[in-house]
Design a protein around this motif. Structure first.
Motif, PDB file in Angstrom:
ATOM      1  N   GLN A 132       0.840  -1.209   0.000  1.00 46.25           N
ATOM      2  CA  GLN A 132       0.000   0.000   0.000  1.00 46.25           C
ATOM      3  C   GLN A 132       0.870   1.253   0.000  1.00 46.25           C
ATOM      4  O   GLN A 132       0.587   2.220  -0.720  1.00 46.25           O
ATOM      5  N   ILE A 133       1.925   1.243   0.787  1.00 44.42           N
ATOM      6  CA  ILE A 133       2.855   2.379   0.851  1.00 44.42           C
ATOM      7  C   ILE A 133       3.482   2.620  -0.513  1.00 44.42           C
ATOM      8  O   ILE A 133       3.530   3.755  -1.009  1.00 44.42           O
ATOM      9  N   ARG A 134       3.962   1.564  -1.153  1.00 52.61           N
ATOM     10  CA  ARG A 134       4.590   1.697  -2.479  1.00 52.61           C
ATOM     11  C   ARG A 134       3.605   2.247  -3.505  1.00 52.61           C
ATOM     12  O   ARG A 134       3.945   3.158  -4.276  1.00 52.61           O
ATOM     13  N   ALA A 135       2.395   1.710  -3.522  1.00 51.56           N
ATOM     14  CA  ALA A 135       1.386   2.154  -4.492  1.00 51.56           C
ATOM     15  C   ALA A 135       1.009   3.620  -4.260  1.00 51.56           C
ATOM     16  O   ALA A 135       0.861   4.389  -5.226  1.00 51.56           O
ATOM     17  N   THR A 136       0.890   4.002  -3.002  1.00 48.16           N
ATOM     18  CA  THR A 136       0.526   5.388  -2.692  1.00 48.16           C
ATOM     19  C   THR A 136       1.629   6.350  -3.132  1.00 48.16           C
ATOM     20  O   THR A 136       1.348   7.407  -3.709  1.00 48.16           O
ATOM     21  N   TYR A 137       2.888   5.998  -2.881  1.00 49.35           N
ATOM     22  CA  TYR A 137       3.997   6.862  -3.290  1.00 49.35           C
ATOM     23  C   TYR A 137       4.040   6.994  -4.819  1.00 49.35           C
ATOM     24  O   TYR A 137       4.196   8.090  -5.352  1.00 49.35           O
ATOM     25  N   ASN A 138       3.901   5.862  -5.507  1.00 53.77           N
ATOM     26  CA  ASN A 138       3.921   5.895  -6.973  1.00 53.77           C
ATOM     27  C   ASN A 138       2.835   6.815  -7.517  1.00 53.77           C
ATOM     28  O   ASN A 138       3.093   7.613  -8.429  1.00 53.77           O
ATOM     29  N   LYS A 139       1.655   6.709  -6.968  1.00 55.75           N
ATOM     30  CA  LYS A 139       0.534   7.525  -7.443  1.00 55.75           C
ATOM     31  C   LYS A 139       0.708   8.996  -7.069  1.00 55.75           C
ATOM     32  O   LYS A 139       0.553   9.879  -7.907  1.00 55.75           O
ATOM     33  N   ARG A 140       1.047   9.249  -5.807  1.00 49.51           N
ATOM     34  CA  ARG A 140       1.149  10.627  -5.328  1.00 49.51           C
ATOM     35  C   ARG A 140       2.246  11.410  -6.035  1.00 49.51           C
ATOM     36  O   ARG A 140       2.076  12.592  -6.327  1.00 49.51           O
ATOM     37  N   PHE A 141       3.376  10.769  -6.330  1.00 51.77           N
ATOM     38  CA  PHE A 141       4.529  11.482  -6.884  1.00 51.77           C
ATOM     39  C   PHE A 141       4.879  11.059  -8.314  1.00 51.77           C
ATOM     40  O   PHE A 141       5.987  11.321  -8.782  1.00 51.77           O
ATOM     41  N   ALA A 142       3.928  10.436  -9.013  1.00 52.10           N
ATOM     42  CA  ALA A 142       4.100  10.057 -10.425  1.00 52.10           C
ATOM     43  C   ALA A 142       5.383   9.247 -10.654  1.00 52.10           C
ATOM     44  O   ALA A 142       6.144   9.520 -11.571  1.00 52.10           O
ATOM     45  N   GLN A 143       5.581   8.234  -9.809  1.00 52.82           N
ATOM     46  CA  GLN A 143       6.772   7.389  -9.925  1.00 52.82           C
ATOM     47  C   GLN A 143       6.462   6.115 -10.704  1.00 52.82           C
ATOM     48  O   GLN A 143       5.331   5.637 -10.697  1.00 52.82           O
ATOM     49  N   GLU A 144       7.467   5.561 -11.365  1.00 49.84           N
ATOM     50  CA  GLU A 144       7.304   4.273 -12.040  1.00 49.84           C
ATOM     51  C   GLU A 144       7.347   3.119 -11.046  1.00 49.84           C
ATOM     52  O   GLU A 144       6.682   2.109 -11.239  1.00 49.84           O
ATOM     53  N   SER A 145       8.169   3.266 -10.001  1.00 49.06           N
ATOM     54  CA  SER A 145       8.288   2.177  -9.031  1.00 49.06           C
ATOM     55  C   SER A 145       8.975   2.652  -7.757  1.00 49.06           C
ATOM     56  O   SER A 145       9.631   3.690  -7.739  1.00 49.06           O
ATOM     57  N   VAL A 146       8.801   1.852  -6.725  1.00 52.22           N
ATOM     58  CA  VAL A 146       9.557   1.974  -5.478  1.00 52.22           C
ATOM     59  C   VAL A 146      10.191   0.599  -5.275  1.00 52.22           C
ATOM     60  O   VAL A 146       9.483  -0.401  -5.200  1.00 52.22           O
ATOM     61  N   ALA A 147      11.514   0.556  -5.221  1.00 50.80           N
ATOM     62  CA  ALA A 147      12.205  -0.725  -5.052  1.00 50.80           C
ATOM     63  C   ALA A 147      11.991  -1.254  -3.635  1.00 50.80           C
ATOM     64  O   ALA A 147      11.915  -0.486  -2.678  1.00 50.80           O
ATOM     65  N   ARG A 148      11.895  -2.563  -3.532  1.00 54.59           N
ATOM     66  CA  ARG A 148      11.706  -3.227  -2.238  1.00 54.59           C
ATOM     67  C   ARG A 148      12.738  -4.334  -2.100  1.00 54.59           C
ATOM     68  O   ARG A 148      12.908  -5.160  -3.003  1.00 54.59           O
ATOM     69  N   VAL A 149      13.404  -4.367  -0.931  1.00 53.02           N
ATOM     70  CA  VAL A 149      14.380  -5.411  -0.621  1.00 53.02           C
ATOM     71  C   VAL A 149      14.007  -5.989   0.732  1.00 53.02           C
ATOM     72  O   VAL A 149      13.884  -5.255   1.718  1.00 53.02           O
ATOM     73  N   ASP A 150      13.799  -7.307   0.804  1.00 53.24           N
ATOM     74  CA  ASP A 150      13.457  -7.991   2.052  1.00 53.24           C
ATOM     75  C   ASP A 150      14.584  -8.934   2.442  1.00 53.24           C
ATOM     76  O   ASP A 150      15.182  -9.594   1.579  1.00 53.24           O
ATOM     77  N   ASP A 151      14.851  -9.015   3.744  1.00 55.55           N
ATOM     78  CA  ASP A 151      15.891  -9.913   4.231  1.00 55.55           C
ATOM     79  C   ASP A 151      15.526 -10.389   5.633  1.00 55.55           C
ATOM     80  O   ASP A 151      14.932  -9.643   6.405  1.00 55.55           O
ATOM     81  N   ASN A 152      15.869 -11.625   5.950  1.00 56.84           N
ATOM     82  CA  ASN A 152      15.659 -12.160   7.292  1.00 56.84           C
ATOM     83  C   ASN A 152      16.832 -11.750   8.183  1.00 56.84           C
ATOM     84  O   ASN A 152      17.986 -11.814   7.753  1.00 56.84           O
ATOM     85  N   GLU A 153      16.513 -11.343   9.407  1.00 51.04           N
ATOM     86  CA  GLU A 153      17.528 -10.854  10.336  1.00 51.04           C
ATOM     87  C   GLU A 153      17.242 -11.369  11.732  1.00 51.04           C
ATOM     88  O   GLU A 153      16.110 -11.764  12.043  1.00 51.04           O
ATOM     89  N   LEU A 154      18.242 -11.336  12.590  1.00 52.63           N
ATOM     90  CA  LEU A 154      18.053 -11.513  14.018  1.00 52.63           C
ATOM     91  C   LEU A 154      18.195 -10.126  14.624  1.00 52.63           C
ATOM     92  O   LEU A 154      19.188  -9.439  14.395  1.00 52.63           O
ATOM     93  N   VAL A 155      17.182  -9.707  15.408  1.00 54.12           N
ATOM     94  CA  VAL A 155      17.153  -8.338  15.916  1.00 54.12           C
ATOM     95  C   VAL A 155      16.957  -8.357  17.422  1.00 54.12           C
ATOM     96  O   VAL A 155      16.146  -9.112  17.947  1.00 54.12           O
TER      97      VAL A 155
END
Length: 157
Positions: A132-155
């Motif tokens: 939802q965040i990515r879609a909203t940013y793309n629409k609000r600021f006329a962007q083609e995409s927002v890159a997303r990187v996911d990784d498993n971590e110990l926190v």
């Protein structure tokens, strides 16, 4: 000095080589750790709990040639859109990046890297919020995409 047969000499050479070969790994192992028994008995403890780290890369250049997204606009976006979904915390970093747009042109731009951490058990729910965040940013600021990187971590906090 008595003369030995070639078989005896070959056997002596083979035995000497075998003895040197067998002792070499032991000798090299001694350089790795001064006290191998202590290292073998020391517990290995991972710190933290399983989390997912998601990094989002937000560009600021607009494909239609409009003025770039300003710091004030981006902060308002984070406050209005991101924080309600992830009120426990987030990190924003200023960055500079480049990408090849839909027309094949390499775009250079100021950008933001947003880092989110959430428990692994919440990944499905968090993933939907992130989309939802990515879609909203793309629409609000006329962007083609927002890159997303996911990784498993110990926190650990």
């Amino acid at each position: 000095m008595p003369k030995s047969s070639p078989r005896v000499r070959l056997a002596a050479v083979a035995l000497t080589a075998a003895l040197f070969g067998a002792s070499a790994p032991v000798a090299y192992a001694a350089f790795d750790d001064p006290d191998p028994k202590a290292a073998a008995s020391a517990p290995v403890r991972a710190v933290g709990k399983p989390y997912v780290k998601t990094e989002l890369l937000f560009g600021t250049a607009k494909p239609n040639g409009g003025s770039p997204v300003t710091d004030k606009e981006y902060r308002a976006f984070v406050d209005e859109v991101v924080t309600p979904h992830f009120p426990a915390g987030l990190t924003v970093e200023n960055a500079y990046g480049q990408y090849r747009d839909a027309h094949g042109k390499i775009e250079h731009e100021r950008s933001y890297k947003l880092t989110l951490l959430y428990p692994k058990g919440e990944a499905r729910t968090a993933g939907a919020k992130i989309e939802q965040i990515r879609a909203t940013y793309n629409k609000r600021f006329a962007q083609e995409s927002v890159a997303r990187v996911d990784d498993n971590e110990l926190v650990d906090f």
